[in-house]
Design an enzyme around this catalytic site. Structure first.
Site, short mmCIF file in Angstrom:
data_model
loop_
_atom_site.label_atom_id
_atom_site.label_comp_id
_atom_site.label_asym_id
_atom_site.label_seq_id
_atom_site.Cartn_x
_atom_site.Cartn_y
_atom_site.Cartn_z
N SER A 119 0.82 -1.20 0.00
CA SER A 119 0.00 0.00 0.00
C SER A 119 0.86 1.25 0.00
O SER A 119 0.34 2.35 0.00
CB SER A 119 -0.92 -0.01 1.21
N HIS A 140 -2.71 -3.04 -6.11
CA HIS A 140 -3.14 -2.70 -4.74
C HIS A 140 -4.66 -2.73 -4.56
O HIS A 140 -5.38 -1.86 -5.07
CB HIS A 140 -2.59 -1.31 -4.37
N GLU A 152 -5.75 -0.09 -7.28
CA GLU A 152 -4.72 0.83 -7.78
C GLU A 152 -3.68 0.02 -8.55
O GLU A 152 -3.17 -0.97 -8.01
CB GLU A 152 -4.02 1.53 -6.62
N ASN A 190 -3.81 5.97 -0.23
CA ASN A 190 -3.24 6.13 1.11
C ASN A 190 -2.54 7.48 1.30
O ASN A 190 -2.39 7.94 2.43
CB ASN A 190 -2.30 4.98 1.43
N1 CAA Z 1 -16.78 -10.23 1.90
C1 CAA Z 1 -17.92 -10.34 1.20
N2 CAA Z 1 -18.97 -9.54 1.40
C2 CAA Z 1 -18.87 -8.61 2.37
C3 CAA Z 1 -17.70 -8.44 3.14
C4 CAA Z 1 -16.62 -9.30 2.87
N3 CAA Z 1 -15.46 -9.22 3.54
N4 CAA Z 1 -17.86 -7.41 4.00
C5 CAA Z 1 -19.11 -6.95 3.79
N5 CAA Z 1 -19.70 -7.67 2.80
C6 CAA Z 1 -21.03 -7.46 2.22
C7 CAA Z 1 -22.13 -7.74 3.21
O1 CAA Z 1 -22.50 -9.09 3.21
C8 CAA Z 1 -23.25 -6.87 2.69
O2 CAA Z 1 -23.83 -7.49 1.57
P1 CAA Z 1 -25.40 -7.34 1.23
O3 CAA Z 1 -25.58 -5.90 0.88
O4 CAA Z 1 -25.60 -8.28 0.12
O5 CAA Z 1 -26.09 -7.72 2.49
C9 CAA Z 1 -22.50 -5.63 2.17
O6 CAA Z 1 -21.15 -6.08 1.90
C10 CAA Z 1 -22.46 -4.50 3.17
O7 CAA Z 1 -21.90 -4.98 4.38
P2 CAA Z 1 -22.55 -4.77 5.83
O8 CAA Z 1 -24.03 -4.63 5.70
O9 CAA Z 1 -22.00 -5.83 6.73
O10 CAA Z 1 -21.92 -3.48 6.41
P3 CAA Z 1 -21.79 -2.03 5.86
O11 CAA Z 1 -22.92 -1.62 4.96
O12 CAA Z 1 -21.53 -1.27 7.08
O13 CAA Z 1 -20.47 -2.09 4.96
C11 CAA Z 1 -18.16 -1.90 4.67
C12 CAA Z 1 -19.28 -2.58 5.44
C13 CAA Z 1 -18.25 -2.27 3.19
C14 CAA Z 1 -16.85 -2.44 5.24
C15 CAA Z 1 -18.30 -0.35 4.84
O14 CAA Z 1 -18.35 -0.04 6.20
C16 CAA Z 1 -17.19 0.43 4.19
O15 CAA Z 1 -17.21 0.66 2.99
N6 CAA Z 1 -16.19 0.87 5.00
C17 CAA Z 1 -15.03 1.60 4.50
C18 CAA Z 1 -14.04 0.64 3.97
C19 CAA Z 1 -12.82 1.33 3.42
O16 CAA Z 1 -12.68 2.54 3.42
N7 CAA Z 1 -11.89 0.53 2.94
C20 CAA Z 1 -10.66 1.02 2.43
C21 CAA Z 1 -9.62 0.88 3.47
S1 CAA Z 1 -8.08 1.49 2.90
C22 CAA Z 1 -7.40 0.21 2.15
O17 CAA Z 1 -7.84 -0.89 2.13
C23 CAA Z 1 -6.12 0.52 1.51
C24 CAA Z 1 -4.92 0.31 2.33
O18 CAA Z 1 -3.88 0.06 1.72
C25 CAA Z 1 -4.87 0.46 3.79
#
Ligand code: CAA
Length: 291
Positions: A119, A140, A152, A190
């Site tokens: 990342s 990424h 990315e 990031n």
């Molecule tokens: N695998 C498969 N499906 C998943 C899942 C997973 N790991 N996590 C969630 N889902 C699915 C759920 O089953 C649900 O599906 P349905 O709509 O069919 O029911 C859907 O995704 C939404 O999940 P939830 O209802 O459990 O929860 P939510 O609506 O609160 O969403 C989230 C959860 C998608 C994690 C949301 O909170 C989110 O987008 N958070 C921000 C995540 C983010 O910013 N990520 C980037 C991080 S930075 C990075 O990764 C880069 C780095 O290098 C650090």
């Protein structure tokens, strides 16, 4: 170039998600980790996440079974040598990634494209220590991999056009969207996300708000799906700190100074969800703020 077999090195949070989406898209996947326990845990996570997709009506039970059937786990790193594409997704520490590439290189087929899910670490520097800098690039994914739309793609200074185009075609087959980023510290996502998280930790450190009010402010005031501290716990505080250090060292600007409170949480081993405690304590029924 036609990609059929994909090797994933590291079966942690990112590696299991990468194996999941690759196999779901029809690629044969070899998932590698040094720990048998990590591989078992990854397969259980993949199964659980596929089940969520089945119950959400996104995929069928047959697709889930076929996906699981396309993933093979192995503790033998050289076994990945015949893959068309390898995505290294080990811990975000350069010396660990370096060791993995050194161990892989003697076994690689000449056509194999080597990529890293790093990342933040320099793709050009990682590539320069391999025998194929033109076939090396950054691939990424975002967490959670099965849900997040973006990948990315980062070209090192030597990456050739065919390698980039091949990786772009893989991203498209996954049904995801690629953003092309230049190889500068922490790339695009990031570079923007981590200073925001670090600033949220400073806001906590200076007592401007507490954990709950800071997260609520960004969720309700800026429509972020998660607050910055909740997101930091989700990513892992060690990873957040490592990325801030890459920004600080690589751009030599004090605005990227990691917050001392972030360092303290990492020193305590409170790394977020994966260790049961970070800005929230996850050990009970519902997360409880630790400040
Ligand atoms: N695998 C498969 N499906 C998943 C899942 C997973 N790991 N996590 C969630 N889902 C699915 C759920 O089953 C649900 O599906 P349905 O709509 O069919 O029911 C859907 O995704 C939404 O999940 P939830 O209802 O459990 O929860 P939510 O609506 O609160 O969403 C989230 C959860 C998608 C994690 C949301 O909170 C989110 O987008 N958070 C921000 C995540 C983010 O910013 N990520 C980037 C991080 S930075 C990075 O990764 C880069 C780095 O290098 C650090």
């Amino acid at each position: 170039m036609d990609i059929r077999k994909v090797g994933v090195v590291g079966a942690g949070q990112m590696g299991n998600g990468i194996a999941h989406v690759m196999a779901l898209a029809g690629y044969d996947v070899l998932l590698n980790d040094i720990s048998a326990e990590a591989l078992d845990k990854a397969m259980a996570t993949i199964r659980r996440n596929l089940e969520r997709q089945v119950s959400g009506g996104r995929i069928t039970a047959e697709e889930m079974a076929a996906t699981l059937g396309r993933i093979t786990t192995t503790q033998d790193l050289p076994a990945l040598g015949g893959c068309d594409l390898i995505i290294e997704s080990a811990t975000e520490r350069e010396e660990i990634k370096q060791k993995i590439f050194d161990a892989l290189l003697p076994h690689l087929a000449p056509h194999t494209i080597l990529t890293s899910n790093t990342s933040s670490i320099s793709i050009t520097r990682l590539a320069s220590r391999t025998d194929r800098p033109e076939k090396f690039m950054g691939f990424h994914f975002m967490n959670p991999v099965p849900v997040m739309q973006l990948v990315e793609l980062i070209r090192g200074i030597a990456t050739d056009r065919e390698t980039f185009d091949t990786c772009l075609a893989v991203v498209e087959r996954l049904g995801k969207t690629a953003a092309s980023a230049e190889d500068f510290p922490a790339f695009i996502v990031n570079r923007i996300l981590m200073p925001m998280i670090n600033e949220a930790v400073y806001t906590l450190y200076e007592g401007v708000g507490n954990v709950r009010s800071i997260d609520q402010s960004l969720k309700l005031g800026a429509n972020h799906p998660m607050g910055p501290l909740e997101l930091a716990d989700f990513i892992g505080l060690d990873t957040c700190l490592a990325i801030m250090n890459v920004l600080h060292d690589g751009l030599a600007d004090t605005k990227y100074r990691p917050c001392p409170l972030l360092t303290k949480y990492v020193e305590a081993g409170w790394l977020g969800r994966k260790t049961g405690r970070g800005f929230y304590d996850y050990r009970g029924e519902a997360p409880v703020p630790t400040r």
